[in-house]
Motif scaffolding. Sequence first.
Motif, PDB file in Angstrom:
ATOM      1  N   GLY A   1       1.075   4.304  -4.337  1.00 60.90           N
ATOM      2  CA  GLY A   1       0.302   4.279  -3.112  1.00 60.90           C
ATOM      3  C   GLY A   1       0.513   5.532  -2.275  1.00 60.90           C
TER       4      GLY A   1
ATOM      5  N   THR B   1       0.812  -1.220   0.000  1.00 63.70           N
ATOM      6  CA  THR B   1       0.000   0.000   0.000  1.00 63.70           C
ATOM      7  C   THR B   1       0.844   1.269   0.000  1.00 63.70           C
ATOM      8  OG1 THR B   1      -0.182  -0.267   2.399  1.00 63.70           O
ATOM      9  CG2 THR B   1      -2.027  -1.033   1.068  1.00 63.70           C
ATOM     10  N   SER B   2       2.132   1.137   0.324  1.00 63.36           N
ATOM     11  CA  SER B   2       3.037   2.279   0.342  1.00 63.36           C
ATOM     12  C   SER B   2       4.379   1.822  -0.211  1.00 63.36           C
ATOM     13  CB  SER B   2       3.195   2.802   1.774  1.00 63.36           C
ATOM     14  OG  SER B   2       4.150   3.852   1.825  1.00 63.36           O
TER      15      SER B   2
END
Length: 485
Positions: free
Chosen positions: A288, A264-265
């Motif tokens: 992300g 997600t990052s």
Amino acid sequence: MSRNRKAGTVTIIPDLCIIDIAEEGKGVGKADELVVFVEKAVPGDVVDVRVVKKKKNFAEAVIEQLHKKSELRTDPFCQHFGTCGGCKWQHMEYDAQLKFKSKNVEAALQRLAKIDTTGMEPILGSAANKYYRNKLEYTFSNKRWLNKADMDERSAAPDADSPELEMNALGFHVPLRFDKILDIQHCYLQAEPSNTIRNELRDYALKAGLSFYDLRNHEGSLRNLIIRTSSTGEVMVAVVFAYVEQDQINGLMAHLKSRFPEITSLLYIVNQKKNDTIFDQEVRTYAGRDHIFEEMEGLKFKIGAKSFYQTNSDQAYELYKITKEFAGFSGDELVYDLYTGAGTIANFVARSVKQVIGIEYVPTAIEDAQFNSALNGIDNTLFYAGDMKDILTREFITEHGKPDVVITDPPRAGMHVDVVERLLEMEAEKIVYVSCNAATQARDLALLKEKYEVLRIKPVDMFPHTQHVENVVLLKFKGQQIKDL
């Protein structure tokens, strides 16, 4: 005790009984008046040891032969045990680990602070003792640590036509060898997808011909890897490059994005300094968000690449609950949270008090603390960045008010003597002292005893299979009575 014998210039101590374990994790035995610290020994072992370092009153040694196994021994679960510098106690039963951690806390408080520990509460063990970390940092190196199998392979095929050993590695530093990296295949500290991401990144880099960092000459493309996970299921991956072309960065990052859609990052950093710290480096977002979220008791916390957050999320929650319980809030307290980090404790207790004032050295951590307050709709916190001894002045206390409760959670070095003196001047009704180092905590408590008495002590195990332990102490001001205890 049998007499020591020498084999050439090597000193062997036979039939040494291991009677204790030291704070740094080594077994302890006594040969006449000589205290011997033995790597990988467990209390109850009987061993022959080889001395590797000798001083006047103590020696350091390694096991040559294990004659009798302690009942506290268990089989290490990790293939890297003994070479990797982490999880040094995984050859000892977990219940025994807790016993000796508690004993070490007790000994430090008794010896260094002369504190009565008869009422010390039982240590709180970790429900999970594998895959409990939410953050790991790995190092790339072109100088892989060679184990015995590697050396045997090299010796068996010395001719020029034999394939060369792969010397690139992605893993952890070997103790006392800053330039040697142990290539990690499986680590039991962080849950998936951590191992899969690390191994995939290594494989991609080798196939793509990306150079691994040379820690001595400061050359190479790939330098570090940071993986963070959260209880909410989010994953952060930050790759640290050194001397690299942008198209190489783009290729690697695109591969990670495609291979691991659960990230997600996805971040990267270019660090060409001679040290590995990233706090003064720009963090660039490839895909992300630039952060992930952690959640605790309905509160959300933003975690960035540079953020501080306790690395054992579940046990951090237990630690904060104990801290809050020790403080015994009634609802109208002014609280000072010293060494507040990203304001996790400050925000955790904010809804139970009138106001919390947090102080922290790292400015980016204070930014996180302020963001987390706003994120959770908390409006009774104030945060200040700067050196604790410079911020926490008489003028600061006059401006913000004398605290009813002080929560302090300093780094391993403990509190600066000026900070301790300021606490003695403030005369807050209660101090809750959270520490990751019982020795420096005891040193500070010895000074605080001038005006405070210790009311409660409770160790908390945040790091199974290591010698490290947190400890929470409640102090009350001798000149007042604590309400509602």
